[in-house]
Design a protein around this motif. Structure first.
Motif, PDB file in Angstrom:
ATOM      1  N   GLU A  72      -2.476 -11.137  -3.035  1.00  0.00           N
ATOM      2  CA  GLU A  72      -2.253 -11.021  -1.591  1.00  0.00           C
ATOM      3  C   GLU A  72      -3.585 -10.967  -0.837  1.00  0.00           C
ATOM      4  N   ILE A  73      -4.564 -10.281  -1.412  1.00  0.00           N
ATOM      5  CA  ILE A  73      -5.884 -10.193  -0.774  1.00  0.00           C
ATOM      6  C   ILE A  73      -6.524 -11.575  -0.698  1.00  0.00           C
ATOM      7  N   LEU A  74      -6.487 -12.303  -1.802  1.00  0.00           N
ATOM      8  CA  LEU A  74      -7.093 -13.629  -1.831  1.00  0.00           C
ATOM      9  C   LEU A  74      -6.379 -14.588  -0.881  1.00  0.00           C
ATOM     10  N   ASP A 113      -3.005  -3.335  -8.116  1.00  0.00           N
ATOM     11  CA  ASP A 113      -3.409  -2.123  -7.416  1.00  0.00           C
ATOM     12  C   ASP A 113      -4.659  -2.335  -6.564  1.00  0.00           C
ATOM     13  N   SER A 114      -5.122  -3.581  -6.460  1.00  0.00           N
ATOM     14  CA  SER A 114      -6.283  -3.879  -5.620  1.00  0.00           C
ATOM     15  C   SER A 114      -5.954  -3.540  -4.170  1.00  0.00           C
ATOM     16  N   ARG A 115      -6.975  -3.127  -3.432  1.00  0.00           N
ATOM     17  CA  ARG A 115      -6.784  -2.708  -2.044  1.00  0.00           C
ATOM     18  C   ARG A 115      -7.817  -3.368  -1.147  1.00  0.00           C
ATOM     19  N   ALA A 116      -7.372  -3.778   0.023  1.00  0.00           N
ATOM     20  CA  ALA A 116      -8.288  -4.359   1.010  1.00  0.00           C
ATOM     21  C   ALA A 116      -7.772  -4.087   2.402  1.00  0.00           C
ATOM     22  N   ALA A 117      -8.617  -4.347   3.370  1.00  0.00           N
ATOM     23  CA  ALA A 117      -8.238  -4.215   4.776  1.00  0.00           C
ATOM     24  C   ALA A 117      -8.605  -5.493   5.506  1.00  0.00           C
ATOM     25  N   TRP A 118      -7.762  -5.861   6.455  1.00  0.00           N
ATOM     26  CA  TRP A 118      -8.045  -6.996   7.331  1.00  0.00           C
ATOM     27  C   TRP A 118      -8.047  -6.488   8.765  1.00  0.00           C
ATOM     28  N   THR A 119      -9.047  -6.928   9.529  1.00  0.00           N
ATOM     29  CA  THR A 119      -9.116  -6.474  10.915  1.00  0.00           C
ATOM     30  C   THR A 119      -9.909  -7.440  11.771  1.00  0.00           C
ATOM     31  N   ASN A 150      -3.590  -2.938   6.099  1.00  0.00           N
ATOM     32  CA  ASN A 150      -3.785  -2.763   4.662  1.00  0.00           C
ATOM     33  C   ASN A 150      -3.174  -3.932   3.892  1.00  0.00           C
ATOM     34  N   ILE A 151      -3.852  -4.364   2.835  1.00  0.00           N
ATOM     35  CA  ILE A 151      -3.347  -5.416   1.950  1.00  0.00           C
ATOM     36  C   ILE A 151      -3.408  -4.881   0.526  1.00  0.00           C
ATOM     37  N   THR A 152      -2.308  -5.016  -0.208  1.00  0.00           N
ATOM     38  CA  THR A 152      -2.228  -4.521  -1.575  1.00  0.00           C
ATOM     39  C   THR A 152      -2.004  -5.684  -2.543  1.00  0.00           C
ATOM     40  N   GLY A 153      -2.767  -5.686  -3.635  1.00  0.00           N
ATOM     41  CA  GLY A 153      -2.599  -6.711  -4.660  1.00  0.00           C
ATOM     42  C   GLY A 153      -3.667  -7.786  -4.585  1.00  0.00           C
ATOM     43  N   ALA A 160     -12.025  -7.054   3.700  1.00  0.00           N
ATOM     44  CA  ALA A 160     -12.926  -6.356   2.783  1.00  0.00           C
ATOM     45  C   ALA A 160     -12.132  -5.442   1.869  1.00  0.00           C
ATOM     46  N   GLY A 161     -12.469  -5.467   0.580  1.00  0.00           N
ATOM     47  CA  GLY A 161     -11.764  -4.580  -0.333  1.00  0.00           C
ATOM     48  C   GLY A 161     -12.136  -4.791  -1.780  1.00  0.00           C
ATOM     49  N   ILE A 162     -11.464  -4.048  -2.648  1.00  0.00           N
ATOM     50  CA  ILE A 162     -11.665  -4.118  -4.090  1.00  0.00           C
ATOM     51  C   ILE A 162     -10.614  -5.070  -4.665  1.00  0.00           C
ATOM     52  N   VAL A 163     -11.058  -6.024  -5.508  1.00  0.00           N
ATOM     53  CA  VAL A 163     -10.138  -7.047  -6.006  1.00  0.00           C
ATOM     54  C   VAL A 163     -10.017  -7.055  -7.532  1.00  0.00           C
ATOM     55  N   SER A 164     -10.594  -6.079  -8.195  1.00  0.00           N
ATOM     56  CA  SER A 164     -10.609  -6.099  -9.662  1.00  0.00           C
ATOM     57  C   SER A 164      -9.567  -5.179 -10.283  1.00  0.00           C
ATOM     58  N   LEU A 165      -8.618  -4.701  -9.482  1.00  0.00           N
ATOM     59  CA  LEU A 165      -7.610  -3.771  -9.984  1.00  0.00           C
ATOM     60  C   LEU A 165      -6.232  -4.418 -10.092  1.00  0.00           C
ATOM     61  N   GLY A 166      -6.176  -5.745 -10.117  1.00  0.00           N
ATOM     62  CA  GLY A 166      -4.892  -6.428 -10.249  1.00  0.00           C
ATOM     63  C   GLY A 166      -3.954  -6.106  -9.098  1.00  0.00           C
TER      64      GLY A 166
END
Length: 275
Positions: free
Chosen positions: A118-120, A212-218, A112-115, A204-210
């Motif tokens: 961090e996702i970018l 609180d954005s959430r993504a996953a790396w695998t 899990n990746i938060t923010g 893959a994830g949502i990046v428009s929530l600042g």
């Protein structure tokens, strides 16, 4: 000014006494050990230990004799030597650490990746390691953040293919504009990002929530394969829409709205992933 130089030398792995002795010799050489102690402020009881360490490391030179004389290696030569040694250490560390990486475990885990930031950053890491192909589904907002890294990948021979939401223009990537463009944001209530690197790694994830954005790396093949294939099927659909848009919209409505409505479970015909 001298204090700043001492701190800089400490960052190059000099002790305080070593830094003072080196600076004294850089200012005036050759000098005896006694003169170095006198000019540098290093205690006489420690000076020869300090000078021996500098000689062993190659930072100063010694001329043996009844009264050994010491001289500093020129500063440019010192920096060149330090830089070469650092690069050698980085290369050695990289090769050595690779042997300890749990690549088999990586292929079994989902992280899990938060923010948004961090996702970018993780997406940038994926771009950096790609060697053959990058598939990227992205909005213009995030594309601008990744443009430099994507160009570097293209320059080293990586095929960069982008499924674009919004007006993304690129002279180094294959850009396919999604037939719904920005309108799809209204249905989903946010922007997502999906990247597949070499068909072996996915973020893959949502990046428009600042924050609180959430993504996953695998690297788990059970997710990498279907996510990559969904992106490829998006490319199929975009090309089909470009060639047969009138026919398809005649059967399924503008922008295939009837198909989207058919497979939606929400009465308001909007997605609720980010609620």
């Amino acid at each position: 000014m001298k204090e700043n130089i001492l701190e800089i030398l400490k960052n190059l792995h000099f002790t305080e006494y070593e830094a003072k002795a080196y600076l004294a010799l850089l200012k005036e050489s050759p000098l005896s050990g006694y003169a170095v102690a006198k000019n540098s402020g290093v205690p006489r009881s420690r000076i020869y230990e300090v000078l021996d360490n500098l000689v062993i490391r190659g930072d100063i030179l010694v001329s043996p004799g009844n009264t050994p004389q010491y001289t500093a290696v020129p500063s440019k030569e010192l920096i060149k030597s330090r830089r070469k040694k650092a690069e050698e250490n980085f290369e050695l560390a990289e090769k050595s650490l690779e042997k300890f990486e749990g690549s088999s475990n990586d292929r079994e885990n989902i992280w899990n990746i938060t923010g948004q930031t961090e996702i970018l950053e993780k997406v940038k890491a994926c771009i950096f390691t790609a060697k053959k192909r990058i598939l990227l589904e992205i909005w213009k907002d995030e594309y601008e953040e990744l443009k430099s890294e994507l160009k570097q990948a293209a320059d080293r021979g990586v095929n960069v293919t982008i499924i674009a939401y919004g007006e993304i223009v690129s002279d180094f990537a294959n850009v396919y504009h999604h037939y719904m463009g920005n309108k799809i944001t209204e249905e989903y209530g946010g922007r997502w990002i999906v990247i597949s690197g070499d068909d072996s790694e996915v973020v893959a994830g949502i990046v428009s929530l600042g924050n609180d954005s959430r993504a996953a790396w695998t690297m788990h093949v059970g997710l990498v394969m279907p996510i990559t294939e969904v992106m490829i099927h998006d490319l199929y659909l975009i090309e089909i829409m470009e060639k047969h848009k009138e026919l398809l919209e005649g059967s399924f409505g503008k922008n295939l709205v009837n198909l989207r409505r058919k497979f939606s479970i929400h009465p308001d015909f909007k997605k609720h992933y980010v609620d």
